[in-house]
Scaffold this active site. Structure first.
Site, PDB file in Angstrom:
ATOM      1  CG  LEU A  39      -1.913  -1.158   1.318  1.00 33.88           C
ATOM      2  CD1 LEU A  39      -2.829  -0.974   2.531  1.00 33.88           C
ATOM      3  CD2 LEU A  39      -2.737  -1.320   0.056  1.00 33.88           C
ATOM      4  CG  HIS A  43      -3.068   1.305  -2.438  1.00 32.73           C
ATOM      5  ND1 HIS A  43      -1.710   1.081  -2.521  1.00 32.73           N
ATOM      6  CD2 HIS A  43      -3.622   0.601  -3.466  1.00 32.73           C
ATOM      7  CE1 HIS A  43      -1.448   0.285  -3.552  1.00 32.73           C
ATOM      8  NE2 HIS A  43      -2.589  -0.019  -4.143  1.00 32.73           N
ATOM      9  N   GLY A 153      -9.258   3.486  -8.466  1.00 32.25           N
ATOM     10  CA  GLY A 153      -8.454   4.641  -8.841  1.00 32.25           C
ATOM     11  C   GLY A 153      -8.521   4.946 -10.325  1.00 32.25           C
ATOM     12  CD  GLN A 154      -9.533   8.488 -14.390  1.00 30.60           C
ATOM     13  OE1 GLN A 154     -10.613   8.029 -14.005  1.00 30.60           O
ATOM     14  NE2 GLN A 154      -9.243   8.655 -15.665  1.00 30.60           N
ATOM     15  CG  MET A 190       2.176   7.954  -5.326  1.00 26.82           C
ATOM     16  SD  MET A 190       1.340   8.284  -3.777  1.00 26.82           S
ATOM     17  CE  MET A 190       2.061   9.869  -3.393  1.00 26.82           C
ATOM     18  CB  SER A 192       2.614  -1.574  -5.826  1.00 31.31           C
ATOM     19  OG  SER A 192       1.429  -1.189  -5.167  1.00 31.31           O
ATOM     20  NE  ARG A 193       3.347  -4.354 -12.070  1.00 27.90           N
ATOM     21  CZ  ARG A 193       2.042  -4.643 -12.173  1.00 27.90           C
ATOM     22  NH1 ARG A 193       1.149  -3.686 -12.235  1.00 27.90           N
ATOM     23  NH2 ARG A 193       1.637  -5.895 -12.217  1.00 27.90           N
TER      24      ARG A 193
HETATM   25  P1  AMP Z   1      -3.451  -2.100  -7.017  1.00 27.44           P
HETATM   26  O1  AMP Z   1      -3.070  -2.444  -5.624  1.00 27.44           O
HETATM   27  O2  AMP Z   1      -2.345  -1.568  -7.852  1.00 27.44           O
HETATM   28  O3  AMP Z   1      -4.273  -3.180  -7.689  1.00 27.44           O
HETATM   29  O4  AMP Z   1      -4.455  -0.868  -6.883  1.00 27.44           O
HETATM   30  C1  AMP Z   1      -5.577  -0.907  -6.055  1.00 27.44           C
HETATM   31  C2  AMP Z   1      -6.418   0.314  -6.314  1.00 27.44           C
HETATM   32  O5  AMP Z   1      -5.637   1.495  -6.047  1.00 27.44           O
HETATM   33  C3  AMP Z   1      -6.889   0.434  -7.769  1.00 27.44           C
HETATM   34  O6  AMP Z   1      -8.226   0.883  -7.787  1.00 27.44           O
HETATM   35  C4  AMP Z   1      -5.945   1.446  -8.346  1.00 27.44           C
HETATM   36  O7  AMP Z   1      -6.489   2.162  -9.434  1.00 27.44           O
HETATM   37  C5  AMP Z   1      -5.724   2.368  -7.158  1.00 27.44           C
HETATM   38  N1  AMP Z   1      -4.486   3.127  -7.291  1.00 27.44           N
HETATM   39  C6  AMP Z   1      -3.265   2.639  -7.645  1.00 27.44           C
HETATM   40  N2  AMP Z   1      -2.374   3.644  -7.743  1.00 27.44           N
HETATM   41  C7  AMP Z   1      -3.046   4.787  -7.437  1.00 27.44           C
HETATM   42  C8  AMP Z   1      -2.687   6.163  -7.365  1.00 27.44           C
HETATM   43  N3  AMP Z   1      -1.446   6.586  -7.633  1.00 27.44           N
HETATM   44  N4  AMP Z   1      -3.643   7.067  -7.035  1.00 27.44           N
HETATM   45  C9  AMP Z   1      -4.905   6.661  -6.767  1.00 27.44           C
HETATM   46  N5  AMP Z   1      -5.313   5.371  -6.816  1.00 27.44           N
HETATM   47  C10 AMP Z   1      -4.404   4.452  -7.149  1.00 27.44           C
END
Ligand code: AMP
Length: 292
Positions: A39, A43, A153-154, A190, A192-193
């Site tokens: 996270l 997130h 997230g967008q 932002m 995680s990668r």
């Molecule tokens: P993930 O853990 O990458 O699957 O992302 C989980 C949720 O967080 C998804 O709805 C993503 O679109 C959102 N998310 C990831 N990065 C961002 C960010 N930089 N800003 C806002 N939401 C994000």
């Protein structure tokens, strides 16, 4: 009071369902934020949005294998459950659902959620089967958590469009809220990668938000901004980085994801690129015009 010392962590789907039922029985609206963990502040912004609209928030943490293709980063995807739980606790999350693959996918599972229009372009062109995996896990999580509201997230704009379509087409009856992209102070979205990137790769990655900003500028300062011309300008910026390989740069309608010739306000401009072995995506919505 901030923080929640009595955070529940649940790993069993039936226990999760029972928890949600208890909440609903006392009239509480459930907000849901699905994640793959590791996270970051992006997130956390989703969690905060969910909190303002509901009475209790569930976060799921699950690295879903079916949305990774062969050769993608499933094995090395960052996992940090201890830090994730600490962050959730400090955000006042009441429940974290952390299933394992054995309970989520029966050994002989054979039902998937497939979408045939929105998933074919953008990331779908190279990540075959990715959105099938995403929609399948999100449908499962929706059935298990049974939220009133889900926040995505967008940043993952195609995913957001697909979830909206799935909620509509499969009658989930769940409200959807899409949160704006959180960026680091240097402009990088932002992710995680991002932790895969070396300092030099990270510097080159800043070409993504820079190119998108060039497009926003061009679109707001031009009478009839053409998508082709916008992409040409943006590619000049992207091509300055020696290790950056653009996978796509497209201007599309944010709901239908069909390409558009003119950059009207609200058009989605989405980019994906590889830097070394890391694949990054970013996007903007064309802002309102500022020309007099
Ligand atoms: P993930 O853990 O990458 O699957 O992302 C989980 C949720 O967080 C998804 O709805 C993503 O679109 C959102 N998310 C990831 N990065 C961002 C960010 N930089 N800003 C806002 N939401 C994000």
């Amino acid at each position: 009071m901030s923080g929640n010392p009595s955070l529940q962590t649940i790993t069993i789907p039936d226990a999760m369902r029972a928890w949600s039922l208890c909440q609903r029985n006392v009239g509480r609206r459930i907000g849901f934020v699905p994640t793959m963990g590791a996270l970051h502040k992006g997130h956390l912004s989703l969690i905060r949005r969910a909190k303002t609209q509901t009475d209790t928030v569930v976060v799921s943490i699950y690295v879903n294998p079916t949305q990774f293709g062969p050769g993608e980063d499933l094995d090395r995807y960052p996992r940090n459950p201890h830090a994730d739980l600490t962050l959730c606790r400090s955000e006042g999350v009441e429940c974290v659902f952390m299933p394992d693959s054995k309970t989520i996918y029966a050994p002989d599972h054979s039902v998937f959620v497939d979408e045939h229009t929105l998933s074919s372009g953008l990331c779908g062109r190279t990540r075959h089967g990715h959105f099938r995996g995403v929609l399948t896990i999100v449908a499962k999580l929706f059935h298990i958590v049974q939220p009133d509201l889900a926040v995505f997230g967008q940043k993952d704009a195609q995913q957001a469009a697909l979830i909206r379509r799935m909620i509509r087409d499969l009658h989930f009856g769940i409200e959807l809220d899409i949160a704006p992209t959180c960026r680091d102070p240097d402009g990088l979205a932002m992710s995680s990668r991002n932790r895969y990137l070396t300092a030099e790769q990270r510097r080159q990655a800043l070409a993504l938000p820079a190119a998108l900003q060039l497009i926003a500028q061009y679109a707001t300062q031009t009478k009839t901004p053409k998508a082709d011309e916008a992409c040409r300008l943006a590619r000049l910026r992207l091509n300055r980085e020696p290790d950056l390989r653009v996978e796509y740069l497209d201007c599309v309608d944010q709901a239908s994801l069909e390409t558009v010739p003119i950059l009207k306000p609200g058009v989605l401009v989405a980019v994906a690129a590889r830097i070394g072995t890391t694949r990054l995506i970013d996007n903007i919505l064309v802002p309102e015009e500022t020309t007099p």
